[in-house]
Scaffold this motif. Structure first.
Motif, PDB file in Angstrom:
ATOM      1  N   VAL A 204      -7.013   5.924 -24.495  1.00  0.00           N
ATOM      2  CA  VAL A 204      -8.319   5.371 -24.903  1.00  0.00           C
ATOM      3  C   VAL A 204      -9.178   6.459 -25.550  1.00  0.00           C
ATOM      4  O   VAL A 204      -9.751   6.269 -26.636  1.00  0.00           O
ATOM      5  N   LEU A 205      -9.247   7.623 -24.895  1.00  0.00           N
ATOM      6  CA  LEU A 205     -10.151   8.664 -25.410  1.00  0.00           C
ATOM      7  C   LEU A 205      -9.625   9.297 -26.695  1.00  0.00           C
ATOM      8  O   LEU A 205     -10.406   9.617 -27.597  1.00  0.00           O
ATOM      9  N   VAL A 206      -8.298   9.441 -26.805  1.00  0.00           N
ATOM     10  CA  VAL A 206      -7.755   9.984 -28.060  1.00  0.00           C
ATOM     11  C   VAL A 206      -8.049   9.005 -29.202  1.00  0.00           C
ATOM     12  O   VAL A 206      -8.453   9.399 -30.302  1.00  0.00           O
TER      13      VAL A 206
ATOM     14  N   ILE B 269     -16.217  17.762 -25.135  1.00  0.00           N
ATOM     15  CA  ILE B 269     -16.089  18.424 -23.836  1.00  0.00           C
ATOM     16  C   ILE B 269     -16.303  17.428 -22.693  1.00  0.00           C
ATOM     17  O   ILE B 269     -15.708  17.550 -21.621  1.00  0.00           O
ATOM     18  N   HIS B 270     -17.133  16.405 -22.940  1.00  0.00           N
ATOM     19  CA  HIS B 270     -17.364  15.401 -21.890  1.00  0.00           C
ATOM     20  C   HIS B 270     -16.120  14.553 -21.659  1.00  0.00           C
ATOM     21  O   HIS B 270     -15.865  14.086 -20.553  1.00  0.00           O
ATOM     22  N   TYR B 271     -15.308  14.351 -22.710  1.00  0.00           N
ATOM     23  CA  TYR B 271     -14.051  13.624 -22.528  1.00  0.00           C
ATOM     24  C   TYR B 271     -13.099  14.471 -21.683  1.00  0.00           C
ATOM     25  O   TYR B 271     -12.392  13.950 -20.818  1.00  0.00           O
TER      26      TYR B 271
ATOM     27  N   GLU C 175     -17.743   9.698 -42.243  1.00  0.00           N
ATOM     28  CA  GLU C 175     -18.288   8.748 -43.219  1.00  0.00           C
ATOM     29  C   GLU C 175     -19.819   8.804 -43.215  1.00  0.00           C
ATOM     30  O   GLU C 175     -20.466   8.765 -44.250  1.00  0.00           O
ATOM     31  N   LYS C 176     -20.378   8.951 -42.028  1.00  0.00           N
ATOM     32  CA  LYS C 176     -21.835   8.906 -41.908  1.00  0.00           C
ATOM     33  C   LYS C 176     -22.506  10.204 -42.354  1.00  0.00           C
ATOM     34  O   LYS C 176     -23.536  10.187 -43.002  1.00  0.00           O
ATOM     35  N   TYR C 177     -21.889  11.346 -41.990  1.00  0.00           N
ATOM     36  CA  TYR C 177     -22.559  12.627 -42.238  1.00  0.00           C
ATOM     37  C   TYR C 177     -21.924  13.470 -43.344  1.00  0.00           C
ATOM     38  O   TYR C 177     -22.478  14.516 -43.708  1.00  0.00           O
TER      39      TYR C 177
HETATM   40  P1  NDP Z   1     -19.657   9.937 -27.344  1.00  0.00           P
HETATM   41  O1  NDP Z   1     -20.544  10.479 -26.278  1.00  0.00           O
HETATM   42  O2  NDP Z   1     -18.550  10.800 -27.789  1.00  0.00           O
HETATM   43  O3  NDP Z   1     -20.549   9.516 -28.554  1.00  0.00           O
HETATM   44  C1  NDP Z   1     -20.108   9.532 -29.879  1.00  0.00           C
HETATM   45  C2  NDP Z   1     -21.343   9.453 -30.781  1.00  0.00           C
HETATM   46  O4  NDP Z   1     -22.286  10.435 -30.374  1.00  0.00           O
HETATM   47  C3  NDP Z   1     -21.007   9.774 -32.219  1.00  0.00           C
HETATM   48  O5  NDP Z   1     -20.594   8.615 -32.888  1.00  0.00           O
HETATM   49  C4  NDP Z   1     -22.327  10.277 -32.729  1.00  0.00           C
HETATM   50  O6  NDP Z   1     -23.191   9.134 -32.910  1.00  0.00           O
HETATM   51  C5  NDP Z   1     -22.873  11.027 -31.535  1.00  0.00           C
HETATM   52  N1  NDP Z   1     -22.502  12.422 -31.515  1.00  0.00           N
HETATM   53  C6  NDP Z   1     -21.262  12.959 -31.449  1.00  0.00           C
HETATM   54  N2  NDP Z   1     -21.332  14.295 -31.390  1.00  0.00           N
HETATM   55  C7  NDP Z   1     -22.651  14.602 -31.396  1.00  0.00           C
HETATM   56  C8  NDP Z   1     -23.371  15.815 -31.361  1.00  0.00           C
HETATM   57  N3  NDP Z   1     -22.755  16.994 -31.289  1.00  0.00           N
HETATM   58  N4  NDP Z   1     -24.714  15.763 -31.393  1.00  0.00           N
HETATM   59  C9  NDP Z   1     -25.366  14.583 -31.457  1.00  0.00           C
HETATM   60  N5  NDP Z   1     -24.743  13.397 -31.509  1.00  0.00           N
HETATM   61  C10 NDP Z   1     -23.399  13.405 -31.473  1.00  0.00           C
HETATM   62  O7  NDP Z   1     -19.187   8.528 -26.924  1.00  0.00           O
HETATM   63  P2  NDP Z   1     -18.598   7.642 -25.872  1.00  0.00           P
HETATM   64  O8  NDP Z   1     -19.532   6.488 -25.794  1.00  0.00           O
HETATM   65  O9  NDP Z   1     -17.178   7.411 -26.261  1.00  0.00           O
HETATM   66  O10 NDP Z   1     -18.571   8.412 -24.444  1.00  0.00           O
HETATM   67  C11 NDP Z   1     -19.662   8.552 -23.563  1.00  0.00           C
HETATM   68  C12 NDP Z   1     -19.114   8.888 -22.160  1.00  0.00           C
HETATM   69  O11 NDP Z   1     -18.520   7.738 -21.599  1.00  0.00           O
HETATM   70  C13 NDP Z   1     -18.035   9.974 -22.163  1.00  0.00           C
HETATM   71  O12 NDP Z   1     -18.254  10.867 -21.117  1.00  0.00           O
HETATM   72  C14 NDP Z   1     -16.757   9.227 -21.924  1.00  0.00           C
HETATM   73  O13 NDP Z   1     -15.822  10.038 -21.234  1.00  0.00           O
HETATM   74  C15 NDP Z   1     -17.232   8.056 -21.099  1.00  0.00           C
HETATM   75  N6  NDP Z   1     -16.358   6.892 -21.265  1.00  0.00           N
HETATM   76  C16 NDP Z   1     -15.724   6.414 -20.152  1.00  0.00           C
HETATM   77  C17 NDP Z   1     -14.874   5.339 -20.242  1.00  0.00           C
HETATM   78  C18 NDP Z   1     -14.156   4.860 -19.037  1.00  0.00           C
HETATM   79  O14 NDP Z   1     -13.546   3.788 -19.104  1.00  0.00           O
HETATM   80  N7  NDP Z   1     -14.167   5.587 -17.929  1.00  0.00           N
HETATM   81  C19 NDP Z   1     -14.642   4.644 -21.531  1.00  0.00           C
HETATM   82  C20 NDP Z   1     -15.349   5.231 -22.644  1.00  0.00           C
HETATM   83  C21 NDP Z   1     -16.184   6.300 -22.494  1.00  0.00           C
HETATM   84  P3  NDP Z   1     -24.235   8.965 -34.127  1.00  0.00           P
HETATM   85  O15 NDP Z   1     -23.527   8.181 -35.167  1.00  0.00           O
HETATM   86  O16 NDP Z   1     -25.371   8.193 -33.545  1.00  0.00           O
HETATM   87  O17 NDP Z   1     -24.619  10.327 -34.562  1.00  0.00           O
END
Ligand code: NDP
Length: 572
Positions: A536-538, A503-505, A550-552
Motif C-alpha cells: 500500500v505505502l509503496v 520518513i513517516h511511512y 505534476e503539481k510542483y
Molecule cells: P502523506 O503524509 O505522505 O501526504 C502526501 C501529501 O503531503 C503530498 O501529496 C503533498 O500534498 C504533501 N507533502 C508531501 N511532502 C511534503 C512536504 N515535504 N512538505 C509539505 N507537504 C508535503 O500522506 P498519507 O496520507 O499517505 O499518510 C499520512 C499518514 O497516514 C502516514 O503516516 C501513513 O503512514 C499513514 N497511513 C496509514 C495507513 C494505514 O492503513 N495504517 C494507510 C495510509 C496512510 P500537497 O499536494 O497538498 O502538497
C-alpha cells in the motif's frame, strides 16, 4: 515577501458537484476581509517568488508559537467570508512566519487534477478483482487463524469453507454489537464538543472550505469510560468482542458493501456525483460522491477515523482482558490464588494483570495508534484522502471492515495460542527490545506527521494549538526550512522531513513489523499486515510522486534534490 508568493468469533475452543471554476482571466475576487487580493493567474505570472527557492530558518523545538486559537478562529471567519461566494476560488491563509493574513488562490492545475479521470488499480477489471478478492482473502485468513492454528491451508481442501464459514456466519448479537458501535460513534461525533477546522478549498465547490468538527478526543474518552462501566457492570463484558469476532467481521464486510452501494445510488440519483469515469464498477470502487454528510458529520472522515482504529483497539483490549481471565482461571485451577494489587494506598484493590506481555504489547500498539488519530484529528481534513478521494468501496469497505479485521491478526493469533494453552513467550530482552522499537517508531511517526501537518496548517492559517495528550517534543517546528514552489505551497525540508521524504511511512512500517515480530515466527498471518501495508505505502509513494511532480514541476525536483532519500537515509 511570503504574502506575495502565497498563491495561489474468535470463539475460544476452550470456552467457546459540478465544477464551476472560472477561467483565470474572468475570476473575480469578493473576499470582504482580504488585505491583498490576486486574481487567479497561471503559475508563470504569479506574483512573488517566481523561482524555486529554499528558505532556511532556524529550527527549534517549540509548541507554543505561531497562532493561538483566537487567531485561528478569527482566521476561520475570514476564510468563511472569502468562500461565501462559490464562484470565487480563493481562500485566506496566514503567513507561517508572520501570521499576517495572506492569500492562496487555487491554480487551474489544482482544478484540472481534481477532475481528471485516471484509471488506477488496474482499471475496472483490477478493481472488480479487488472488490471480490478482499472479502474472500479476509475470510480465508480468518479461517486459517481460527480453525487451523494460523497455518495457511489449501483453500480447495474438502471442508475448508463449509467448516470455516460456520465460524464467521453473522449472528444477531454480532449485528447488534457492530451496528450499535457504529450508531454510538455517529451520535458522539454529532454531539460532543470539539474544535472546528476548515478543510482545503474544494475545487468542485468553487473553492469552498468545508468545516469539520474534530471532537475525536472527547468521543475517545467517553468510549473508554463507557466500555469500563459496561464491562464492570457485566452488561457488556469487553470479552464479548473476541467471543463474537468472526460474526462481527462478516457483519462489517456486509455493512461495507451495503454502505458502498447505498452511497453510490444516492449520489447518482441526487446528481451529486464527482469525477465519474463512466465505468460503473470503477466508480463503485472509487466512489461517486466526494464529501457526503449526515448533519454536521462528514461521513468520509468519520468512517476513516472513528470506526477502524477504535474497533481495532477494542479488539486488542478484549483479547487482553480475555487472556487475563484465562490465566487467572488457570492459576486458580492450579491452586494458586491470584495476586492482588493494592493501589492508591490500599484504596483500590485489583487482581494483578495476568495478560501475557505480547498481548499487552498489541494493546499498547493499537492504543497508541488510535490515540494519535484522536488527539491530532484536526490535522486530518487537509489530507489527500479527505480532500481528493471519493467515498467508495476502497475507503468504505476498508475502513468499516478491512482495517479493524485484518490489522488485528497478531492479536487474534496470540489469543488463540493462549486459548489452546500454548501461549507465546519471548525472552525479556526480546520483549523489551520490541517495546523500545515500537515506542521509538511511534515517536518518529507521530512527530513527523505532526510536523508536516502543522506546517501546512500554519501556512493556511488553520493551525490550532492543542493540548491533547500526549503532545510530544519536536511535534511542531519553528521556522523550518522549506522549498518555496511557484504553485504557492511550501515543501517542508526541516525536521524529520530533511532526513527522508517518507520518513513517516518508514516509522509506520517499523511499527507494523513489530506487530508481527511480537508473535514469533510460527505463522505468516500476523505478518500479513506489514506485507500488505508495504505494498500500500509503496503504491502511495509512486502515486504521490506523480501527483507532486505534476503539481510542483521543477520545484519538486529541487525538493527531491535537497531530500534525496525516500524511506531510509543513505539507503533508499
Ligand atoms: P502523506 O503524509 O505522505 O501526504 C502526501 C501529501 O503531503 C503530498 O501529496 C503533498 O500534498 C504533501 N507533502 C508531501 N511532502 C511534503 C512536504 N515535504 N512538505 C509539505 N507537504 C508535503 O500522506 P498519507 O496520507 O499517505 O499518510 C499520512 C499518514 O497516514 C502516514 O503516516 C501513513 O503512514 C499513514 N497511513 C496509514 C495507513 C494505514 O492503513 N495504517 C494507510 C495510509 C496512510 P500537497 O499536494 O497538498 O502538497
Amino acid at each position: 515577501m511570503l504574502l506575495q508568493s502565497e498563491r495561489g468469533t474468535w470463539r475460544s475452543k476452550a470456552t467457546v458537484g459540478g465544477l464551476r471554476h472560472r477561467s483565470a482571466a474572468t475570476t473575480n475576487v469578493t473576499a470582504k476581509n482580504a488585505t491583498k487580493v490576486n486574481a487567479i493567474s497561471p503559475p508563470s505570472v504569479q506574483s512573488g517568488r517566481s523561482e524555486s527557492s529554499s528558505s532556511t530558518g532556524s529550527e527549534t523545538n517549540s509548541d507554543d508559537e505561531v497562532g493561538s486559537i483566537d487567531q485561528c478562529q478569527k482566521q476561520a471567519s475570514i476564510a468563511k467570508s472569502s468562500c461565501s461566494n462559490d464562484s470565487v476560488s480563493l481562500t485566506e491563509t496566514r503567513d507561517i512566519a508572520t501570521m499576517k493574513p495572506s492569500i492562496k488562490i487555487d491554480t487551474q492545475k489544482d482544478i484540472a487534477r481534481d477532475t481528471a479521470i485516471i484509471y488506477e488499480f488496474g482499471g475496472p477489471l483490477g478493481v472488480t478483482f479487488l472488490m471480490i478478492g478482499f472479502p474472500v482473502l479476509m475470510s480465508y485468513l480468518f479461517i486459517c487463524l481460527g480453525s487451523h492454528a494460523g497455518y495457511l491451508k489449501n483453500p480447495f481442501e474438502m471442508g475448508f469453507w463449509s467448516e470455516g464459514l460456520r465460524t464467521i456466519y453473522p449472528t444477531w448479537r454480532a449485528i447488534k454489537i457492530y451496528l450499535g458501535f457504529n450508531m454510538f460513534q455517529y451520535v458522539t461525533a454529532a454531539t460532543l464538543p470539539g474544535v472546528k477546522v476548515l478543510g482545503l478549498p474544494v475545487p468542485s465547490l468553487g473553492g469552498k472550505q468545508l468545516e469539520y468538527l474534530c471532537n475525536g478526543v472527547a468521543t475517545w474518552y467517553v468510549d473508554l469510560v463507557l466500555i469500563f462501566v459496561l464491562h464492570k457492570s457485566g452488561y457488556f463484558p469487553i470479552t464479548s468482542v473476541v467471543d463474537e469476532i468472526g460474526p462481527i467481521m462478516s457483519v462489517a464486510m456486509i455493512w461495507g458493501v451495503i454502505v458502498t452501494l447505498a452511497t453510490y445510488i444516492v449520489g447518482v440519483v441526487s446528481g451529486r456525483t464527482h469525477r465519474m469515469s463512466g465505468s460503473i464498477l470503477y466508480d463503485i470502487f472509487m466512489g461517486a460522491v466526494l464529501n457526503p454528510r449526515i448533519g454536521n458529520v462528514d461521513l468520509k472522515m468519520w468512517s476513516e477515523i472513528r470506526i477502524p482504529w477504535k474497533l481495532l483497539f477494542f479488539i486488542s483490549l478484549s483479547a487482553a482482558v480475555k487472556d487475563h481471565e484465562i490465566n487467572v482461571a488457570r492459576r486458580l485451577a492450579a491452586g494458586m490464588p491470584p495476586q492482588v494489587w493494592h493501589l492508591f494506598g490500599g484504596v483500590l484493590e485489583m487482581t494483578a494483570i495476568q495478560t501475557t506481555p505480547p498481548l499487552l504489547f498489541m494493546t499498547l500498539a493499537h492504543f497508541l495508534y488510535v490515540n494519535a488519530c484522536m488527539k491530532g484529528e484536526e490535522c486530518i481534513p487537509t489530507t489527500w484522502d479527505i480532500f481528493y478521494e471519493k467515498w467508495g468501496y476502497m475507503l468504505i469497505f476498508w475502513n468499516f471492515a478491512g482495517v479493524p479485521f485484518s490489522y488485528c491478526y497478531s492479536t487474534l493469533y496470540l489469543l488463540n495460542r493462549s486459548l489452546s494453552n500454548n501461549p507465546i513467550h519471548h525472552s525479556t530482552v526480546y520483549t523489551i527490545t520490541l517495546f523500545v522499537i515500537l515506542t521509538t517508531a511511534y515517536y518518529v511517526w507521530d512527530t513527523a506527521n505532526s510536523q508536516k501537518n502543522r506546517f501546512r496548517m500554519q501556512q493556511r492559517g488553520t493551525y490550532i494549538k492543542r493540548n491533547t495528550f500526549p503532545q510530544l517534543p519536536w511535534g511542531t517546528l519553528r521556522n523550518p526550512t522549506y522549498v518555496q514552489t511557484k504553485h504557492g505551497n511550501k515543501l517542508l525540508t526541516g525536521g524529520w522531513w530533511g532526513i527522508a521524504r517518507k520518513i513517516h511511512y518508514t516509522a509506520d512500517l517499523v511499527m507494523a513489523l513489530s506487530w508481527g515480530l511480537i508473535t514469533g515466527f510460527d505463522s505468516f498471518i500476523p505478518y500479513f499486515y506489514v506485507c500488505f501495508f508495504t505494498v500500500v505505502l509503496v503504491h502511495r509513494v509512486g502515486r504521490d510522486h506523480i501527483h507532486c511532480k505534476e503539481k510542483y514541476g521543477v520545484d519538486f525536483e529541487e525538493y527531491c534534490r535537497q531530500v534525496p532519500y525516500i524511506f531510509i537515509p543513505f539507503v533508499f
